[in-house]
Scaffold this active site. Structure first.
Site, PDB file in Angstrom:
ATOM      1  N   ARG A 232     -16.144   1.191   7.581  1.00  0.00           N
ATOM      2  CA  ARG A 232     -16.963   2.149   8.310  1.00  0.00           C
ATOM      3  C   ARG A 232     -18.172   2.583   7.487  1.00  0.00           C
ATOM      4  O   ARG A 232     -18.093   2.693   6.268  1.00  0.00           O
ATOM      5  CB  ARG A 232     -16.204   3.451   8.521  1.00  0.00           C
ATOM      6  CG  ARG A 232     -15.201   3.457   9.594  1.00  0.00           C
ATOM      7  CD  ARG A 232     -14.455   4.788   9.442  1.00  0.00           C
ATOM      8  NE  ARG A 232     -13.080   4.601   9.814  1.00  0.00           N
ATOM      9  CZ  ARG A 232     -12.625   4.879  11.025  1.00  0.00           C
ATOM     10  NH1 ARG A 232     -13.414   5.353  11.944  1.00  0.00           N
ATOM     11  NH2 ARG A 232     -11.378   4.655  11.312  1.00  0.00           N
TER      12      ARG A 232
ATOM     13  N   SER B 261     -11.521   1.175  -1.742  1.00  0.00           N
ATOM     14  CA  SER B 261     -10.070   1.331  -1.890  1.00  0.00           C
ATOM     15  C   SER B 261      -9.427   0.216  -2.701  1.00  0.00           C
ATOM     16  O   SER B 261      -8.541  -0.511  -2.222  1.00  0.00           O
ATOM     17  CB  SER B 261      -9.443   1.422  -0.509  1.00  0.00           C
ATOM     18  OG  SER B 261     -10.117   2.375   0.250  1.00  0.00           O
TER      19      SER B 261
ATOM     20  N   ASP C 237      -9.635   5.599  -1.742  1.00  0.00           N
ATOM     21  CA  ASP C 237      -9.274   6.196  -0.449  1.00  0.00           C
ATOM     22  C   ASP C 237      -8.213   7.291  -0.578  1.00  0.00           C
ATOM     23  O   ASP C 237      -8.211   8.269   0.177  1.00  0.00           O
ATOM     24  CB  ASP C 237      -8.838   5.137   0.588  1.00  0.00           C
ATOM     25  CG  ASP C 237      -7.735   4.219   0.093  1.00  0.00           C
ATOM     26  OD1 ASP C 237      -7.370   4.298  -1.097  1.00  0.00           O
ATOM     27  OD2 ASP C 237      -7.241   3.401   0.899  1.00  0.00           O
TER      28      ASP C 237
END
Ligand code: BG6
Ligand code: BG6
Ligand code: GLC
Ligand code: GLC
Length: 917
Positions: free
Chosen positions: A539, A602, A656
């Protein structure tokens, strides 16, 4: 010559007269073709009624599911015991199915008497008697102490919910033992067998004699899909489509239905064809009002019907010159074997005379002819009625199969059918007339129903053995409390190890400092860009934080990262990311504004500061070249430069887990742990600076990204890893790495399931032993499928549909197993994750010297969010293993982008302050 002709004329005249007389008298017993067609239709309606859920309870014809799903396929084998109880004879047998690969059945049997005091006495004694006979048989055949499965042929209506159980609905025929109705005959017999110490017998199947007969015949003729008994009693079974059987879950394949057609008419449906003789016979029977169809057909009743008719005719002066004997008055004096003898083609008349004389009568020639004709009418009616019901079954089969012509075989057994000289011929003829579109073969079951019962038992014992194999596999995934405590302790040790200066570099749980030192305090504000890379979705976000109000507005767009780019070159990957940013800025109309950016990345990074981090190694599905060891912030900056379209100020690099902790921490200041249970598995938490030896300073706290996915990479949890875990590891992008993650996260759970399914299929326990291309395909079981399959709200059929969507052609049994496998794998994952989390919270509690710790864990990830049981099991495990910690789980609704923006805001403020100084 003349005299001979005269005699012949005289005799045929006499015969004609007698026949006419009897025909007139028994007018009601002669059924026209139209009546038979009508009865056939009525029986079709009865079958519908018995099969449908709401009408079944009141249906006379019970249409009982038998849980026999397939006819023998020749693969059955083994040695079995068999009991055959309920026909005219009681037998105990030993059956050897398929010796040395040959399709052959060997039987040794022994008949035992069934005294009437036993069959009409106390139920417990009946079963004890049966067990005693079995014991005797085992003794004489030298089978003591041998463990043998047993198939029980029990020829009475039983309600079954599985093969090895049967609740007696009611006794029929000659049986009426007390206290058996409504009890499970399998457990009754099992209990009786326990009295014999050396008996090690397991009743695996209960079958009706019709079912046994069908299976016996199907062993020789695979077209056989109907079984009929015309003996002491009468009944039929046939293979029905599962989709038509409301009472059993599942819709594929077929199941044998025991129609219990003997009860046809018990609700009054046949009153128009029943005669006064039928009524009288019924009144004198053991079960008045019951089995009315059977009482017009079967061997136990035909002789008696003839007797009642003869008595009435004699009384009316139509026979024996009006004389009656006391024998003729006595119930049961005429038996079916007499009827059969009287109807014999040549000796029939002589037999008739002999039988009548034996009954104390003095029959004339004319009487004999008349009596013989009475027998014919009674047995003809029997065959006609049987034919009508059988024709209804055949029509149903034909309709189910939607074929113009049905080719099928009917297996038949029973003394009436076997000893009556005309019966089979008549039955066959009428059936063919009633259903001209069926090519029916009638196959006499030579070896009784036990051979078939042994087939069913063989299948059941194979299923039982298979179940054991499946359980063995599933047991590998069941962790004991001790094992979980051990995992917790080991995790705890690894956490400490990673924090220490001297061992930090070698640690497999890396304990990476993040340079995030505090939670948001609400003063953060501004507009930020955020990237969120490494979970299921990539995203780009715009986050607007308004100070004071603790409110955040977000706009985001999901972009795909093609596999080729995830595993291409580093430059390609970062160029692609920048391309997505450009698209997003365009889309938001933001080009040209040099916004501060927080980069959620992440993967494990060794950070020197908040905006610097070298990628230690890719995990999960990424493997772009030339990135490992490089500073990913630099790589992103270079890519932005290469594009030369806009400028961005990359302020923070965030894992994350850290983003998640921050997202949740914005709302709950007690949130000091971030947990991801998604594609990957990881945890971060706030650690006291004094414990973090690799970073200068002792004041305050810093967030540590544990990278616990690597737990076990040093071999410390090999004892709980299974062969399937090894296989998944070997097929992964990073063999040997992230062993804990590979047991606990979404990306791998499906793969473990797939490996187990492959193994079970190889063992012939699933998918008919066929490993399909689909099953060979890596990654077919995404977390969302796993979650769907395990949903409690889903019926078996829906599970099957999901599997079908995945391209796995499964039966309902397969679906059950697949669901169990998924359950075992995800349960272990949740428990392991819980054990890890318990280690962290306990450490925090002890470090702070607290009696009780209250702490909130911010959680994100598709596994946690979508799976129906994962979160619950995880929480239960933590509670169990860390009882002195009150852990609150807070779901991160907004993803880690929000947290990344908050971190960026704080970092930006500090950056600014530094510049100003
Ligand atoms: C036998 C079967 O051959 O026929 C029994 O083995 C069955 O299971 C019986 O019950 C039915 O016929 P009858 O005439 O003995 O009731
Ligand atoms: C998202 C976060 O909500 O969850 C990501 O925004 C994170 O940063 C992801 O990586 C983890 O879950 P999954 O299942 O997408 O890997
Ligand atoms: C009776 C029983 C039935 C059995 C038949 C033939 O009708 O109720 O279960 O199949 O007799 O033996
Ligand atoms: C992997 C990554 C880790 C990340 C986790 C969850 O374990 O190495 O950094 O937090 O997946 O996405």
């Amino acid at each position: 010559m003349f005299a001979v002709h005269l005699m012949a004329f005289y005799f045929s005249k006499l015969k004609e007269d007698q026949i006419k007389k009897v025909d007139r008298f028994l007018y009601h017993m002669r059924l026209s073709d139209d009546t038979l067609l009508d009865i056939m239709r009525r029986f079709q309606a009865e079958m519908e009624k018995g099969l449908a859920k709401d009408t079944n309870p009141t249906a006379a014809v019970k249409m009982l599911p038998t849980f026999v799903r397939a006819i023998p396929d020749g693969s059955e084998k083994g040695e079995f015991l068999s009991l055959d109880l309920g026909g005219s004879k009681f037998r105990v047998l030993k059956v050897q199915v398929a010796e040395e690969g040959k399709r052959r059945v060997q039987m040794e049997s022994q008949f035992y008497p069934m005294p009437s005091e036993v069959i009409r006495g106390n139920g417990t004694e009946l079963f004890e008697y049966v067990a005693d006979c079995l014991a005797d048989f085992m003794k004489t055949k030298d089978l003591k102490h041998k463990k043998l499965p047993l198939g029980l042929t029990f020829s009475f209506p039983c309600r079954q919910t599985k093969l090895e159980e049967g609740v007696l609905i009611s006794w029929t025929k000659k049986f009426k033992a007390r206290g058996v109705q409504d009890t499970d005959v399998v457990s009754r017999l099992t209990k009786a067998m326990r009295r014999h110490k050396y008996m090690d017998v397991d009743i695996l199947a209960l079958v009706n004699d019709t079912v046994g007969t069908m299976m016996t015949c199907a062993y020789d003729d695979p077209h056989c899909e109907v079984g009929v008994i015309i003996g002491t009693g009468t009944n039929a079974c046939y293979m029905e489509d599962m989709s038509n059987i409301d009472l059993v879950e599942g819709d594929e394949g077929r199941m044998c239905i025991n129609t219990e057609w003997g009860a046809f008419g018990d609700d009054g449906a046949l009153e128009d064809i029943r005669t006064e003789f039928d009524r009288e016979l019924d009144l004198g029977s053991l079960n008045p009002g019951k089995q009315l169809f059977e009482k017009m057909i079967s061997g136990l009743y035909l002789g008696e019907l003839v007797r009642l008719i003869l008595l009435k005719m004699a009384k009316a002066g139509l026979l024996f010159g009006g004389e009656k004997s006391s024998a003729l008055h006595t119930k049961g004096k005429i038996e079916t074997r007499h009827v059969a003898a009287m109807e014999k083609y040549k000796e029939g008349l002589a037999n008739t005379r002999e039988i009548l004389v034996d009954l104390g009568l003095e029959p004339s020639e004319a009487d004999c002819v008349a009596v013989q004709h009475v027998c014919t009418i009674v047995s003809f009616r029997s065959a006609n009625l049987c034919a009508a019901a059988l024709a209804a079954i055949l029509t149903r089969l034909q309709e189910n199969k939607r074929v113009e012509r049905l080719r099928t075989t009917v297996g038949v057994d029973g003394t009436l059918y076997k000893i009556h000289p005309q019966y089979p011929k008549r039955l066959h003829k009428v059936v063919r007339k009633l259903v001209p579109s069926c090519d029916v073969r009638f196959l006499l079951s030579e070896s009784g129903s036990t051979k078939g019962a042994a087939m069913v038992t063989a299948v059941a014992s194979r299923v039982q053995a298979q179940r054991k194999q499946i359980d063995k596999v599933l047991a590998l995934f069941r962790l004991t409390r001790e094992q979980l405590v051990d995992v917790q302790a080991k995790m705890r040790a690894e956490l400490e190890y990673g924090l220490k200066k001297k061992s930090h570099a070698l640690a497999t749980v890396r304990m990476l400092p993040t340079y995030v030192c505090g939670l948001p305090d609400g003063t953060e504000k501004g507009k930020f860009l955020a990237l969120d890379l490494g979970g299921t979705n990539f995203r780009v976000l715009l986050v607007k934080i308004r100070s004071g109000r603790r409110s955040v507005r977000m706009y985001n767009k999901i972009f795909a990262i093609p596999l080729g780019i995830m595993q291409g070159t580093g430059e390609e990957l970062f160029d692609h990311i920048v391309q997505c940013i450009a698209d997003f800025l365009d889309y938001m109309g933001l080009k040209g504004a040099p916004l501060p950016l927080g980069f959620t990345f992440s993967f494990p990074c060794r950070q020197m500061s908040i905006d610097k981090g070298a990628l230690i190694g890719w995990t999960k599905g990424f493997k772009a070249t030339d990135c490992e060891g490089e500073d990913v912030v630099d790589m992103l900056r270079e890519a932005i430069k290469r594009r030369n379209e806009f400028d961005l100020d990359i302020v923070a690099l965030v894992n994350d887990t850290v983003g998640t902790m921050m997202t949740c921490g914005y709302e709950d200041p007690n949130c000091e742990i971030g947990l991801i249970a998604g594609t990957g598995s990881n945890l971060c938490y706030m650690e006291d600076m004094r414990n973090i030896e690799v970073v200068e300073g002792d004041e305050g706290k810093m967030c540590i990204n544990t990278e616990w996915g690597g737990f076990g990479d040093n071999g410390c949890v090999e004892d709980i890893r299974t062969q399937y875990d090894m296989e998944v590891d070997e097929g992964s992008l990073n063999p040997g790495k992230q062993r804990y993650e590979k047991m606990t996260s979404g990306m791998y759970l499906g793969e473990i399931v797939r490996q187990i399914l492959i193994d079970l299929t190889k063992q012939g326990l699933l998918f008919r032993g066929q490993i399909s291309e689909r099953l060979r395909t890596r990654g077919i079981f995404e977390t969302k499928f796993l979650s769907q399959i395990e949903s409690d709200r889903l019926a078996l059929l829906q599970v099957r549909r999901i599997l079908q969507e995945l391209g796995l052609d499964s039966t309902c049994e397969d679906s059950i197993v697949v669901k169990e496998v998924c359950g075992a794998v995800s349960r272990r994952a949740a428990q392991l994750c819980g054990a890890g989390l318990a280690a962290v919270v306990e450490k925090r509690r002890e470090d702070q010297g607290l009696e009780r710790l209250k702490i909130t864990v911010g959680v994100d990830g598709t596994l946690y969010k979508l799976h129906p049981h994962f979160s619950r099991i995880l929480q239960e495990t933590v509670k169990e293993l860390a009882p002195r910690c009150d852990v609150t789980f807070m779901l991160s609704e907004d993803g880690s982008g929000k947290g990344a923006a908050l971190i960026t805001a704080v970092a930006k403020r500090i950056q600014q302050a530094r510049k100003e100084n």
